[in-house]
Design an enzyme around this catalytic site. Sequence first.
Site, PDB file in Angstrom:
ATOM      1  N   ASP A   1     -13.571  -3.230  -1.940  1.00 40.55           N
ATOM      2  CA  ASP A   1     -13.365  -2.858  -0.536  1.00 40.55           C
ATOM      3  C   ASP A   1     -14.733  -2.896   0.143  1.00 40.55           C
ATOM      4  O   ASP A   1     -15.515  -1.954   0.049  1.00 40.55           O
ATOM      5  CB  ASP A   1     -12.758  -1.456  -0.438  1.00 40.55           C
ATOM      6  CG  ASP A   1     -11.309  -1.408  -0.919  1.00 40.55           C
ATOM      7  OD1 ASP A   1     -10.662  -2.470  -0.950  1.00 40.55           O
ATOM      8  OD2 ASP A   1     -10.836  -0.318  -1.275  1.00 40.55           O
TER       9      ASP A   1
ATOM     10  N   ASP B   1       0.871  -1.173   0.000  1.00 42.85           N
ATOM     11  CA  ASP B   1       0.000   0.000   0.000  1.00 42.85           C
ATOM     12  C   ASP B   1       0.906   1.221   0.000  1.00 42.85           C
ATOM     13  O   ASP B   1       1.586   1.498   0.999  1.00 42.85           O
ATOM     14  CB  ASP B   1      -0.894   0.012   1.246  1.00 42.85           C
ATOM     15  CG  ASP B   1      -1.909  -1.122   1.228  1.00 42.85           C
ATOM     16  OD1 ASP B   1      -2.467  -1.394   0.165  1.00 42.85           O
ATOM     17  OD2 ASP B   1      -2.133  -1.733   2.286  1.00 42.85           O
TER      18      ASP B   1
END
Length: 257
Positions: free
Chosen positions: A131, A12
Amino acid sequence: MSVALRIIPCLDVDAGRVVKGVNFENLRDAGDPVELAARYGAEGADEITFLDVSASVEARATMLDVVAATAEQVFVPLTVGGGVRSVDDVARLLGHGADKVGINTAAIADPSLISRVADLFGDQVIVLSVDARRVRDGVETPSGYEVTTHGGRRSTGVDAVEWAVRAQELGAGEILLNSMDADGVRSGFDLQMLADVRERVRIPLIASGGAGAAAHFVEAARTGADAVLAASVFHFGTLTIGQVKAEMESAGLPVRI
């Protein structure tokens, strides 16, 4: 012979550095993406995922220079996502070394993007990032899960399971199912959500969000994941890829050692 389960470390990236927090908040530095990619490749990662976590929020494209530098260090498939809004964005990422491209926010806004990318580059290129979280704040969906966008910051009210099914029909090659509730908590994957999506889709399913122990990877695989993705447990030394694969092998699951 069964297809080997894939172990995928996730980078990330924010402002050129790998970061990790809990539920996408309180991010802390985890290192340089190029160095981490090289390390994970040497440790036996089956794939590596690079997500520019602030690109959609900041309405900009993915950092191509960092992607290119990361790709030079990786000799396994590299998936890149974050800020992908068009077919041209996909083409640029593929041209800078990505093997697959993750799409999330833009596909919610324009689902036809999935089909257009699949038609041009093949469905194997598309990893739909979902998500998802359990519904809250008065939102209701048939499955009890909703999709979020912009790095988990925005509610959509879109049913996560139905969205995975639709994306499959539109041409997505894989689903990256990330539990926003479990993300960074290290208490295990959301197995119920994983099972609910697995029941409805036939394309490969990547479990993400919640890994804290090697046993959690085994649980996700037994629930139907074709691949298991994790970040903080690898970045901060809780587990190595070798330890996870050894645990899965001892559980009788097929892995590449």
